[in-house]
Design a protein around this motif. Structure first.
Motif: not given
Length: 166
Positions: A37-47, A61-78
């Motif tokens: 029904d959905a995909i959840l990505h816990a960071g280090d997407i890179i692309l 998705a959330v931002r991993g330590n290898m992901d640059p900051a960008r809109p719509g990609l929070p560090v954490k979410r519920v």
């Protein structure tokens, strides 16, 4: 009628080319994630284009330590699915300390499931009513004996997760 919500869980994909992302997503969309029904990505997407490779499947998705900051990609979410509250975060630090660190990050919040990544190591543990789940790395096993892995999370009467080795 299916009364279970199924989520595909990813982390640490570390993809760098669109061709690789298309091949990776095609395999999942037409295989393990065909009915999610959905995909959840816990960071280090890179692309960042990886999200669009999953077409019309909702992707969170959330931002991993290898992901640059960008809109719509929070560090954490519920997120809420099928009445369950799901925390999503990448994690940081030594692999054996990641579960404690991510738990502390959501201190004071009521969650049913906490999904994280970073260690590239599959992890599944219940702590009271909370299910802690790391799907492992979909593409980098870092020399472990286990192969790369993703996760499936079924939300029905309770939250049930499992690792699927690729």
């Amino acid at each position: 009628m299916n009364d279970i919500c199924r989520l595909g869980i990813l982390s640490d994909t570390h993809l760098t080319t669109l061709g690789d992302a298309l091949e990776f997503s095609f395999g999942l969309k037409n295989g393990l994630f065909a009915e999610v029904d959905a995909i959840l990505h816990a960071g280090d997407i890179i692309l960042p284009e990886l999200e669009s490779c999953f077409d019309d499947i909702p992707f969170y998705a959330v931002r991993g330590n290898m992901d640059p900051a960008r809109p719509g990609l929070p560090v954490k979410r519920v997120l809420r699915f099928a009445g369950f509250r799901i925390g999503l975060i990448h994690g940081w630090g030594a692999p054996d300390e990641v579960p404690t660190r991510v738990l502390n990050e959501f201190s004071g919040q009521t969650l049913d499931v906490l999904i994280f990544g970073h260690s590239h190591q599959p992890f599944l543990e219940r702590r009271g009513s909370l299910l802690l789940f790391n799907p492992g790395s979909a593409l980098e096993h870092r020399g472990r004996a286990e192969r790369c892995s993703v996760g499936l999370l079924d939300l029905g009467a309770e939250a049930m997760a499992r690792h699927v080795y690729l």
